[in-house]
Design a protein around this motif. Structure first.
Motif, PDB file in Angstrom:
ATOM      1  N   CYS A 196      60.684  -7.944  28.948  1.00 42.04           N
ATOM      2  CA  CYS A 196      59.347  -7.429  28.632  1.00 42.04           C
ATOM      3  C   CYS A 196      58.293  -8.082  29.511  1.00 42.04           C
ATOM      4  N   PHE A 197      58.382  -9.399  29.655  1.00 42.92           N
ATOM      5  CA  PHE A 197      57.384 -10.131  30.436  1.00 42.92           C
ATOM      6  C   PHE A 197      57.432  -9.713  31.904  1.00 42.92           C
ATOM      7  N   LYS A 198      58.642  -9.656  32.481  1.00 43.43           N
ATOM      8  CA  LYS A 198      58.768  -9.307  33.891  1.00 43.43           C
ATOM      9  C   LYS A 198      58.380  -7.860  34.146  1.00 43.43           C
ATOM     10  N   LYS A 199      58.683  -6.981  33.183  1.00 42.13           N
ATOM     11  CA  LYS A 199      58.280  -5.588  33.330  1.00 42.13           C
ATOM     12  C   LYS A 199      56.768  -5.471  33.350  1.00 42.13           C
ATOM     13  N   HIS A 200      56.105  -6.255  32.514  1.00 41.38           N
ATOM     14  CA  HIS A 200      54.643  -6.239  32.485  1.00 41.38           C
ATOM     15  C   HIS A 200      54.073  -6.790  33.791  1.00 41.38           C
ATOM     16  N   LEU A 201      54.676  -7.870  34.306  1.00 41.69           N
ATOM     17  CA  LEU A 201      54.198  -8.434  35.569  1.00 41.69           C
ATOM     18  C   LEU A 201      54.369  -7.441  36.714  1.00 41.69           C
ATOM     19  N   GLN A 202      55.457  -6.687  36.702  1.00 44.93           N
ATOM     20  CA  GLN A 202      55.649  -5.685  37.749  1.00 44.93           C
ATOM     21  C   GLN A 202      54.542  -4.647  37.713  1.00 44.93           C
ATOM     22  N   LYS A 203      54.084  -4.314  36.511  1.00 38.31           N
ATOM     23  CA  LYS A 203      52.993  -3.351  36.386  1.00 38.31           C
ATOM     24  C   LYS A 203      51.706  -3.880  37.002  1.00 38.31           C
ATOM     25  N   ILE A 204      51.370  -5.137  36.689  1.00 37.44           N
ATOM     26  CA  ILE A 204      50.087  -5.648  37.160  1.00 37.44           C
ATOM     27  C   ILE A 204      50.116  -5.958  38.646  1.00 37.44           C
ATOM     28  N   LYS A 205      51.311  -6.022  39.243  1.00 30.95           N
ATOM     29  CA  LYS A 205      51.396  -6.219  40.689  1.00 30.95           C
ATOM     30  C   LYS A 205      51.150  -4.922  41.452  1.00 30.95           C
ATOM     31  N   LYS A 206      51.291  -3.792  40.765  1.00 23.66           N
ATOM     32  CA  LYS A 206      51.218  -2.490  41.437  1.00 23.66           C
ATOM     33  C   LYS A 206      49.798  -1.957  41.423  1.00 23.66           C
ATOM     34  N   GLY A 207      49.277  -1.682  42.600  1.00 19.00           N
ATOM     35  CA  GLY A 207      48.049  -0.888  42.700  1.00 19.00           C
ATOM     36  C   GLY A 207      46.793  -1.537  42.182  1.00 19.00           C
ATOM     37  N   GLN A 208      45.663  -1.059  42.696  1.00 25.06           N
ATOM     38  CA  GLN A 208      44.359  -1.592  42.336  1.00 25.06           C
ATOM     39  C   GLN A 208      44.008  -1.313  40.886  1.00 25.06           C
ATOM     40  N   GLU A 209      44.552  -0.222  40.308  1.00 24.55           N
ATOM     41  CA  GLU A 209      44.157   0.109  38.944  1.00 24.55           C
ATOM     42  C   GLU A 209      44.593  -0.962  37.967  1.00 24.55           C
ATOM     43  N   TYR A 210      45.711  -1.620  38.230  1.00 24.81           N
ATOM     44  CA  TYR A 210      46.169  -2.688  37.346  1.00 24.81           C
ATOM     45  C   TYR A 210      45.368  -3.956  37.565  1.00 24.81           C
ATOM     46  N   ALA A 215      42.682  -8.134  30.257  1.00 30.48           N
ATOM     47  CA  ALA A 215      43.177  -8.175  28.888  1.00 30.48           C
ATOM     48  C   ALA A 215      44.266  -7.140  28.627  1.00 30.48           C
ATOM     49  N   GLN A 216      45.274  -7.067  29.488  1.00 32.46           N
ATOM     50  CA  GLN A 216      46.447  -6.247  29.228  1.00 32.46           C
ATOM     51  C   GLN A 216      47.264  -6.943  28.142  1.00 32.46           C
ATOM     52  N   THR A 217      47.329  -6.353  26.959  1.00 35.37           N
ATOM     53  CA  THR A 217      47.856  -7.033  25.783  1.00 35.37           C
ATOM     54  C   THR A 217      49.183  -6.427  25.341  1.00 35.37           C
ATOM     55  N   TYR A 218      50.148  -7.266  24.988  1.00 31.27           N
ATOM     56  CA  TYR A 218      51.464  -6.813  24.570  1.00 31.27           C
ATOM     57  C   TYR A 218      52.115  -7.891  23.719  1.00 31.27           C
ATOM     58  N   GLU A 219      53.179  -7.506  22.993  1.00 33.52           N
ATOM     59  CA  GLU A 219      53.923  -8.449  22.171  1.00 33.52           C
ATOM     60  C   GLU A 219      55.088  -9.020  22.976  1.00 33.52           C
ATOM     61  N   LEU A 220      55.393 -10.291  22.734  1.00 29.74           N
ATOM     62  CA  LEU A 220      56.452 -10.966  23.471  1.00 29.74           C
ATOM     63  C   LEU A 220      57.173 -11.926  22.531  1.00 29.74           C
ATOM     64  N   GLU A 221      58.491 -12.021  22.700  1.00 34.28           N
ATOM     65  CA  GLU A 221      59.293 -12.912  21.862  1.00 34.28           C
ATOM     66  C   GLU A 221      59.680 -14.163  22.649  1.00 34.28           C
ATOM     67  N   PHE A 222      59.206 -15.324  22.192  1.00 31.48           N
ATOM     68  CA  PHE A 222      59.592 -16.614  22.773  1.00 31.48           C
ATOM     69  C   PHE A 222      60.645 -17.269  21.879  1.00 31.48           C
ATOM     70  N   LEU A 223      61.277 -18.318  22.413  1.00 29.19           N
ATOM     71  CA  LEU A 223      62.213 -19.122  21.639  1.00 29.19           C
ATOM     72  C   LEU A 223      61.701 -20.557  21.617  1.00 29.19           C
ATOM     73  N   ASN A 224      61.657 -21.171  20.410  1.00 24.37           N
ATOM     74  CA  ASN A 224      61.227 -22.561  20.352  1.00 24.37           C
ATOM     75  C   ASN A 224      62.395 -23.491  20.672  1.00 24.37           C
ATOM     76  N   ARG A 225      62.163 -24.775  20.588  1.00 20.80           N
ATOM     77  CA  ARG A 225      63.187 -25.750  20.977  1.00 20.80           C
ATOM     78  C   ARG A 225      64.491 -25.561  20.187  1.00 20.80           C
ATOM     79  N   ASN A 226      64.373 -25.117  18.935  1.00 25.01           N
ATOM     80  CA  ASN A 226      65.548 -24.936  18.084  1.00 25.01           C
ATOM     81  C   ASN A 226      66.207 -23.579  18.268  1.00 25.01           C
TER      82      ASN A 226
END
Length: 310
Positions: A196-210, A215-226
């Motif tokens: 999800c994160f890399k897909k979003h970064l690919q979007k913001i790398k493309k074109g002036q419109e991005y 404030a391009q906002t999306y949900e993301l799942e992280f993992l804590n130490r455990n």
């Protein structure tokens, strides 16, 4: 920023002939008054810095009581807020350029200077030093803001490595800041979150419109130490060089894990409220960029300044 007259100059030069020539150049500069204090030795110059307020230092590196980089270091360490212009001979020009890399504002080659070049060099040096001071002040303000904010803030470079993490983000994931720096973002997400994160970064790398959308906002799942999932709402802003080259992205995140179990309609309403918050924070990210990528920002400001005055 323009210094009001008169401009106080500390000239540290042991060659009487060169000192006379430089003083004559100052007299030829129209409509600007200079107060010049001439020191022939390093110690004399250091004493003058302690007793007077100077706007600029013209410094010969080869003095009877000090030579080379040490001469610059002594002056710079005593008065780091004052811009320094190096006076050098033609044979030492490469060395002078190296000194500029150490913190001097500029250099002048003796025998190749006229009053117009001298005036421009002094004016540019004072302006640049003022810009550096403003950047340091703003950096400190935003550093305090970023460290006190209740949201996590992180910066990934063009290789998706974490080059900045604030304490709150590290705390949210159960790590120390030092344990996260220079690590790939994928080490703190599951495969779905990384995708999800890399897909979003690919979007913001493309074109002036991005690039223009904040404030391009999306949900993301992280993992804590455990290894436990932490769902966050993330707002990401790309950072580009003036030539369009992608440098990385600044992100702000807030923990929404506790909302995953509530009714979807209520959760959507609460997330929408967060989106409004991130619209504001997204614009504040623009002001945080000197903190996140300080060296690039300084370079860009200097380039803009040079374009304006050359």
């Amino acid at each position: 920023m323009r210094i009001k007259e008169p401009i106080n100059v500390l000239l540290v030069e042991d060659n009487p002939g060169d000192a006379v020539i430089i003083n004559e150049m100052f007299r030829e500069i129209p409509q600007i008054q200079f107060n010049i204090f001439h020191a022939q030795r390093l110690l004399e110059g250091l004493d003058a810095l302690g007793e007077n307020d100077f706007h600029i230092v013209l410094l010969d590196l080869q003095l009877p009581d000090s030579q080379g980089i040490e001469t610059f270091n002594h002056i710079h360490n005593q008065a780091p807020e004052i811009p320094i212009i190096i006076l050098t001979g033609l044979e030492d020009e490469d060395f002078a350029i190296d000194i500029v890399g150490e913190g001097a504002q500029d250099y002048l080659v003796k025998g190749q200077v006229d009053s117009k070049l001298l005036a421009r060099c002094i004016n540019y040096s004072i302006e640049r030093k003022h810009i550096e001071y403003q950047l340091r002040e703003s950096e400190e303000r935003y550093r305090l803001m970023v460290e006190k904010i209740h949201s996590g803030v992180f910066f990934v470079d063009s290789r998706n490595q974490l080059s900045y993490v604030n304490k709150q983000m590290a705390r949210m994931l159960g790590f120390k800041v030092t344990e996260m720096l220079n690590k790939d973002i994928s080490q703190f997400t599951n495969p779905e979150g990384e995708s999800c994160f890399k897909k979003h970064l690919q979007k913001i790398k493309k074109g002036q419109e991005y690039r223009k959308k904040l404030a391009q906002t999306y949900e993301l799942e992280f993992l804590n130490r455990n290894g436990t999932s932490i769902w966050v709402l993330v707002s990401t802003n790309p950072l580009f060089k003036p030539n369009g080259e992608y440098l990385g992205a600044i992100s702000i995140m807030t923990d929404i894990s506790s909302r995953k179990g509530i009714e979807k309609s209520l959760m959507d309403a609460m997330i929408e409220k967060d989106r409004d918050f991130f619209l504001i924070m997204g614009n504040m990210v623009e002001a945080m960029k000197p903190l996140i990528h300080n060296s690039n920002m300084k370079s860009q400001v200097m380039d803009e300044f040079d374009d304006k005055f050359t």
